[in-house]
Scaffold this motif. Structure first.
Motif, PDB file in Angstrom:
ATOM      1  N   SER A 132       0.855  -1.194   0.000  1.00  0.00           N
ATOM      2  CA  SER A 132       0.000   0.000   0.000  1.00  0.00           C
ATOM      3  C   SER A 132       0.887   1.238   0.000  1.00  0.00           C
ATOM      4  O   SER A 132       2.107   1.169   0.202  1.00  0.00           O
ATOM      5  N   LYS A 133       0.271   2.380  -0.210  1.00  0.00           N
ATOM      6  CA  LYS A 133       1.021   3.640  -0.212  1.00  0.00           C
ATOM      7  C   LYS A 133       1.710   3.865   1.137  1.00  0.00           C
ATOM      8  O   LYS A 133       2.880   4.267   1.202  1.00  0.00           O
ATOM      9  N   GLY A 134       0.995   3.581   2.228  1.00  0.00           N
ATOM     10  CA  GLY A 134       1.559   3.761   3.557  1.00  0.00           C
ATOM     11  C   GLY A 134       2.708   2.815   3.836  1.00  0.00           C
ATOM     12  O   GLY A 134       3.729   3.193   4.416  1.00  0.00           O
ATOM     13  N   PRO A 157       7.162  13.298   4.724  1.00  0.00           N
ATOM     14  CA  PRO A 157       7.315  11.903   5.161  1.00  0.00           C
ATOM     15  C   PRO A 157       6.026  11.227   5.594  1.00  0.00           C
ATOM     16  O   PRO A 157       5.962   9.997   5.644  1.00  0.00           O
ATOM     17  N   PHE A 158       4.985  11.996   5.936  1.00  0.00           N
ATOM     18  CA  PHE A 158       3.743  11.389   6.418  1.00  0.00           C
ATOM     19  C   PHE A 158       2.711  11.183   5.312  1.00  0.00           C
ATOM     20  O   PHE A 158       1.586  10.748   5.581  1.00  0.00           O
ATOM     21  N   SER A 159       3.091  11.472   4.083  1.00  0.00           N
ATOM     22  CA  SER A 159       2.171  11.319   2.956  1.00  0.00           C
ATOM     23  C   SER A 159       1.764   9.851   2.808  1.00  0.00           C
ATOM     24  O   SER A 159       2.605   8.969   2.660  1.00  0.00           O
ATOM     25  N   SER A 166       1.872   7.231  11.268  1.00  0.00           N
ATOM     26  CA  SER A 166       2.420   8.589  11.363  1.00  0.00           C
ATOM     27  C   SER A 166       3.049   8.809  12.737  1.00  0.00           C
ATOM     28  O   SER A 166       4.138   9.370  12.855  1.00  0.00           O
ATOM     29  N   ALA A 167       2.357   8.332  13.769  1.00  0.00           N
ATOM     30  CA  ALA A 167       2.875   8.468  15.136  1.00  0.00           C
ATOM     31  C   ALA A 167       4.146   7.656  15.324  1.00  0.00           C
ATOM     32  O   ALA A 167       5.092   8.090  16.000  1.00  0.00           O
TER      33      ALA A 167
END
Length: 224
Positions: A132-134, A157-159, A166-167
Motif C-alpha cells: 500500500s502507499k503507507g 514523510p507522512f504522505s 504517522s505516530a
C-alpha cells in the motif's frame, strides 16, 4: 551542521530558489515550510548534490560541500516514491543499503533491526508493487535511515500514512534527533511543523519569507 548562503537556482525564466540563506544546527529538527511549488524540493535537491546551484554556497560541518565526501552522510527521502516496484522488499533494502557504502553483513543487521522495530518482517518477500502507499512510505523511511546518516532530509514523510503509522515515524524522528541526527522536515502542513520542529524557514516563490525558532515566530505573529 549545514550552512547555505545565497543559494539560487533557475529553470528557464523561473526562479525556483531565489537567494536563500539558511543555517541549521546539529541535532535539530528544522522545518522547511511552504506551499506546493514554493521551491522546497529544488532547494533540497541542491543540498543533496542531485542538482548544482547556479549561485551560492553550501557547507556541511564547516566544509564546502563535496558530493563524494558528503553524500554518505546524507539520507534523503523524496516526496516522489523512489522504489523499484518489481523487487522484493528485503532485496531492495539490501541493494540500496550497500549502495550507501554498507557491507552486506552490516546491511542485513540494520534491516533486521529496523524491520523488527517497525513490525515489517512479514513484508520481506513481498514485491514493492504489492505494498500500500503507507507501507511503501515506511519502507522508504527505513531505506533512508539504514546507513545512519548525519543529515536526514524528509520531504513530506507522512504522505499516505495512517495516524498510527504517522505516530510511529514521528517517534523515530524524535529518537534520531536525540541521538544527534540533524533533520530537515519539508512539508506544506503548518500543524506538522509546529508540532515537530524547533526551527523553521517559510519559503514562497523561491524566497525565505520568515525564519527562526517556532516559539519565537508564534510570539511574533500571535496577533494574526
Amino acid at each position: 551542521m549545514l550552512d547555505v548562503q545565497h543559494l539560487k537556482k533557475y529553470y528557464a525564466t523561473q526562479k525556483a530558489v531565489d537567494d536563500v540563506s539558511i543555517q541549521i544546527n546539529k541535532g535539530s529538527i528544522f522545518g522547511l515550510l511552504g506551499p506546493n511549488g514554493a521551491g522546497k524540493s529544488s532547494f533540497l535537491r541542491m543540498i543533496t548534490g542531485i542538482t548544482m546551484p547556479d549561485e551560492g554556497s553550501i557547507s556541511l560541518n564547516g566544509e564546502a560541500f563535496d558530493l563524494m565526501k558528503h553524500s554518505p552522510l546524507i539520507g534523503y527521502m523524496p516526496e516522489e516514491r523512489g522504489l523499484y516496484k518489481k523487487m522484493k522488499v528485503g532485496e531492495q533494502a539490501l541493494y540500496l543499503g550497500q549502495l550507501k557504502g554498507l557491507s552486506k553483513t552490516e546491511t542485513l543487521q540494520k534491516i533486521k533491526y529496523w524491520f523488527d522495530k517497525l513490525d515489517m518482517q512479514s513484508w520481506k518477500n513481498k514485491k514493492v508493487e504489492d505494498l500500500s502507499k503507507g507501507m511503501s512510505q515506511k519502507l522508504q523511511f527505513v531505506i533512508t535511515v539504514l546507513h545512519d546518516p548525519s543529515l536526514l532530509i524528509l520531504d513530506e514523510p507522512f504522505s499516505g500514512l495512517d495516524p498510527v503509522n504517522s505516530a510511529v515515524i514521528k517517534d523515530e524522528i524524535y529518537e534520531l534527533a536525540e541521538k544527534g541526527t540533524t533533520i530537515i522536515f519539508s512539508t506544506h502542513r503548518m500543524e506538522q511543523v509546529e508540532e515537530i520542529c524547533q526551527e523553521i524557514a517559510l519559503i514562497n516563490k523561491g524566497k525565505v519569507i520568515l525564519s527562526g525558532r517556532v516559539d519565537e515566530v508564534k510570539e511574533r505573529f500571535k496577533q494574526n
